[in-house]
Design an enzyme around this catalytic site. Structure first.
Site, PDB file in Angstrom:
ATOM      1  N   GLY A 200      -9.089  -7.143   9.083  1.00  0.00           N
ATOM      2  CA  GLY A 200      -7.945  -6.503   9.718  1.00  0.00           C
ATOM      3  C   GLY A 200      -7.638  -7.150  11.056  1.00  0.00           C
TER       4      GLY A 200
ATOM      5  N   TYR B 250      -5.621  10.641   4.476  1.00  0.00           N
ATOM      6  CA  TYR B 250      -4.237  10.944   4.097  1.00  0.00           C
ATOM      7  C   TYR B 250      -4.236  11.771   2.797  1.00  0.00           C
ATOM      8  CZ  TYR B 250      -3.617   7.965   8.019  1.00  0.00           C
ATOM      9  OH  TYR B 250      -3.709   7.468   9.302  1.00  0.00           O
TER      10      TYR B 250
ATOM     11  N   ARG C  18      -7.829   2.098  -2.729  1.00  0.00           N
ATOM     12  CA  ARG C  18      -8.639   2.088  -1.504  1.00  0.00           C
ATOM     13  C   ARG C  18      -9.285   3.453  -1.326  1.00  0.00           C
ATOM     14  NH1 ARG C  18      -9.211  -1.016   3.606  1.00  0.00           N
ATOM     15  NH2 ARG C  18      -8.539   0.148   5.420  1.00  0.00           N
TER      16      ARG C  18
ATOM     17  N   GLN D  60       0.836  -1.204   0.000  1.00  0.00           N
ATOM     18  CA  GLN D  60       0.000   0.000   0.000  1.00  0.00           C
ATOM     19  C   GLN D  60       0.871   1.254   0.000  1.00  0.00           C
ATOM     20  OE1 GLN D  60      -2.283   1.422   3.370  1.00  0.00           O
ATOM     21  NE2 GLN D  60      -4.165   1.242   2.175  1.00  0.00           N
TER      22      GLN D  60
HETATM   23  C1  PHB Z   1      -3.175   4.411  11.689  1.00  0.00           C
HETATM   24  O1  PHB Z   1      -1.970   4.413  11.893  1.00  0.00           O
HETATM   25  O2  PHB Z   1      -3.983   4.476  12.627  1.00  0.00           O
HETATM   26  C2  PHB Z   1      -3.696   4.302  10.320  1.00  0.00           C
HETATM   27  C3  PHB Z   1      -2.815   4.279   9.266  1.00  0.00           C
HETATM   28  C4  PHB Z   1      -3.299   4.191   7.983  1.00  0.00           C
HETATM   29  C5  PHB Z   1      -4.651   4.119   7.776  1.00  0.00           C
HETATM   30  C6  PHB Z   1      -5.535   4.130   8.806  1.00  0.00           C
HETATM   31  C7  PHB Z   1      -5.040   4.223  10.101  1.00  0.00           C
HETATM   32  O3  PHB Z   1      -5.126   4.047   6.536  1.00  0.00           O
END
Ligand code: PHB
Length: 356
Positions: free
Chosen positions: A314, A180, A227, A99
């Protein structure tokens, strides 16, 4: 009737052994130079029974980091570290995509080269706090990127895509979700630009389209997934009309023949959904991976209904390296140790028991 989660799936030219994808999870255990370690390789090897592993989010450049000890995919040392991981997963017969990540405003000067101010489409400070090496600290007001800087970040994605190829991955997932940088451009709560990168949906998607153009110079389209999170409010995100806006984005993605659309449905970590994800699934012209709070039962139900092609798990994979065998046999699941989620060593990482 056999279980659909346990049936194979043809993802482009790759046959997946089952439909139980391992979702990307940040674990903050990279080594020196943000390079993956032998311990990280053991963690992924243990979970290679997944139909496909999507790695933890990995920054495409030093400037893309937003948390301590997350792995990068931009230096030769990092490529060597990832090679151990792809080799381990392939030895076990598994498949693995990396990713690609750039955190943008979800960072902190103390984490960035030269203590730089985090960057974003617009100078809008997210509510909340950053994880830093000296504890939680308030997010700062980010600096709005110039167009020249946007273009150089696109180049960083292209470089990372090359590095991912050298590292032996089966493909890449463009992380356009969870607040992000790419998502900061997509959603109008965080993008208030008045140039060609803001305003209309077409403009807000321009950065993602450039990133995809760059990554698709390196990878065949069937080895590139994406995603998205229309609804996730994590990282102080919002949008004025998520259904219409994301239907536009998905319609544009349909021109690219991508490997899959991976949706974190609803708000991160919960089973509730305010939006109708069947609408997004039906709008996309390729495989749909559903994620967020699925159990074995709800995953099977979703596949049976045609609501998804693949289910990403997850937390269940975090605590159950042999999750596929556990679903097959009906065995119970290990409980996750949330105190060992982020950072540390093998405990709560590679020491979860397997069956038998
Ligand atoms: C996190 O570090 O909490 C985190 C990182 C990437 C994501 C979602 C959460 O896409």
């Amino acid at each position: 009737m056999g279980s659909s989660l346990l049936s194979t799936f043809q993802l482009g030219d790759i046959e997946l052994r089952n439909r139980m994808i391992m979702a990307p999870m940040t674990r903050n255990r990279a080594g020196e130079g943000e390079a993956p370690t032998d311990l990280n390789a053991m963690y992924y090897r243990q979970r290679a029974g997944a139909g496909l592993i999507i790695t933890e989010a990995s920054q495409v450049a030093p400037e893309g980091i937003g948390y301590p000890a997350t792995p990068g995919i931009h230096s030769p040392e990092q490529v060597m570290g990832w090679q151990k991981i792809t080799r381990a997963v392939h030895e076990e017969g598994g498949r693995i995509f990396i990713q690609l990540w750039f955190c943008g405003r979800i960072s902190h000067p103390s984490l960035l080269p030269d203590n730089a101010t985090p960057v974003a489409p617009s100078a809008i400070r997210p509510a909340g706090q950053a994880f830093t090496t000296s504890g939680m600290q308030d997010f700062v007001t980010p600096r709005a990127l110039t167009i020249a800087e946007i273009n150089s970040i696109v180049d960083q994605y292209r470089h990372a895509a090359h590095m991912a190829s050298e590292a032996g991955f089966d493909g890449v997932e463009v992380h356009a979700a969870n607040g992000y940088l790419i998502d900061q451009f997509l959603r109008d709560g965080s993008n208030q630009r008045d140039d060609e990168y803001g305003g209309s949906v077409e403009n807000r998607m321009r950065f993602l389209n450039q990133v995809l153009d760059a990554v698709l110079e390196v990878w065949p389209s069937q080895r590139v997934g994406i995603r998205l999170t229309p609804e996730n409010s994590f990282n102080d995100m919002s949008d004025s009309n998520p259904t219409d806006h994301f239907l536009y984005f998905i319609a544009q993605l349909n021109n690219r023949n991508l490997a899959y659309l991976h949706m974190l449905e609803g708000d991160m970590g919960g089973a509730d959904r305010a939006l109708d994800y069947r609408v997004f699934r039906d709008a996309f012209n390729g495989p749909y991976i559903a994620n967020n709070g699925y159990t074995q039962e709800s995953g099977e139900q979703s596949l049976a209904n045609g609501d998804a092609d693949l289910i990403a798990y997850g937390i269940p994979y975090l605590a159950n390296p042999d999750l596929v065998e556990r679903f097959r046999s009906g065995a119970g699941l290990n409980e996750p140790n949330f105190d060992r989620l982020y950072g540390g060593g093998p405990d709560g990482y590679t020491d979860y028991p397997t069956l038998g």
